[in-house]
Motif scaffolding. Structure first.
Motif, PDB file in Angstrom:
ATOM      1  N   SER A  46    -121.276  79.799  -5.041  1.00 49.30           N
ATOM      2  CA  SER A  46    -121.966  79.057  -3.917  1.00 49.30           C
ATOM      3  C   SER A  46    -123.614  79.510  -3.724  1.00 49.30           C
ATOM      4  CB  SER A  46    -121.373  79.250  -2.576  1.00 49.30           C
ATOM      5  OG  SER A  46    -120.122  78.832  -2.580  1.00 49.30           O
ATOM      6  N   ARG A  90    -129.229  73.402  -2.221  1.00 51.02           N
ATOM      7  CA  ARG A  90    -127.981  72.919  -2.304  1.00 51.02           C
ATOM      8  C   ARG A  90    -127.241  74.279  -3.142  1.00 51.02           C
ATOM      9  NH1 ARG A  90    -127.950  67.946  -5.435  1.00 51.02           N
ATOM     10  NH2 ARG A  90    -128.257  67.283  -3.435  1.00 51.02           N
ATOM     11  N   LYS A  91    -126.077  74.577  -2.861  1.00 59.25           N
ATOM     12  CA  LYS A  91    -125.140  75.448  -3.193  1.00 59.25           C
ATOM     13  C   LYS A  91    -124.657  75.202  -4.449  1.00 59.25           C
ATOM     14  CE  LYS A  91    -124.371  77.849   0.923  1.00 59.25           C
ATOM     15  NZ  LYS A  91    -123.520  78.100   2.184  1.00 59.25           N
ATOM     16  N   ASP A  92    -124.390  76.029  -5.442  1.00 60.68           N
ATOM     17  CA  ASP A  92    -123.810  75.642  -6.749  1.00 60.68           C
ATOM     18  C   ASP A  92    -122.395  75.974  -6.677  1.00 60.68           C
ATOM     19  OD1 ASP A  92    -123.001  75.769  -9.563  1.00 60.68           O
ATOM     20  OD2 ASP A  92    -124.129  77.365 -10.215  1.00 60.68           O
ATOM     21  N   GLU A  93    -121.659  74.627  -6.620  1.00 60.25           N
ATOM     22  CA  GLU A  93    -120.285  74.656  -6.423  1.00 60.25           C
ATOM     23  C   GLU A  93    -119.486  74.643  -7.863  1.00 60.25           C
ATOM     24  OE1 GLU A  93    -118.920  75.212  -3.565  1.00 60.25           O
ATOM     25  OE2 GLU A  93    -120.673  74.881  -2.427  1.00 60.25           O
ATOM     26  N   SER A  94    -120.164  74.974  -8.497  1.00 59.75           N
ATOM     27  CA  SER A  94    -119.281  75.115 -10.190  1.00 59.75           C
ATOM     28  C   SER A  94    -118.485  76.223 -10.098  1.00 59.75           C
ATOM     29  CB  SER A  94    -120.508  75.318 -11.237  1.00 59.75           C
ATOM     30  OG  SER A  94    -120.949  76.479 -11.344  1.00 59.75           O
ATOM     31  N   ASP A  95    -117.525  76.160 -11.349  1.00 60.97           N
ATOM     32  CA  ASP A  95    -116.409  77.063 -11.178  1.00 60.97           C
ATOM     33  C   ASP A  95    -117.084  78.617 -11.324  1.00 60.97           C
ATOM     34  OD1 ASP A  95    -114.533  75.474 -11.477  1.00 60.97           O
ATOM     35  OD2 ASP A  95    -114.341  75.464 -13.689  1.00 60.97           O
TER      36      ASP A  95
END
Length: 67
Positions: free
Chosen positions: A42, A33-38
């Motif tokens: 990714s 899973r890619k980190d989609e946080s601010d």
């Protein structure tokens, strides 16, 4: 005592193998899973481990990830 939340990205960054293993046992799909946080850009958990050159975490993820 309050328990702190730890996500797989932070655990990978900090080299917390036991926490990474626990998180993946509950959510195995998060390995890719890619980190989609601010601030996540990714990145995957493997990428976070690679940034700091944490070989133990990197080897663990290489065995688990779809690379």
């Amino acid at each position: 005592m309050k328990k702190h939340h730890r996500d797989i990205y932070t655990a990978a960054w900090n080299g917390e193998l036991e926490i990474v293993q626990q998180l993946l046992a509950k959510h195995p799909e998060s390995v890719n899973r890619k980190d989609e946080s601010d601030f996540g850009m990714s990145f995957t958990p493997l990428m976070y481990a690679g940034i700091i050159n944490n070989n133990v975490i990197i080897i663990f993820f290489v065995k688990k990830c779809k690379i």
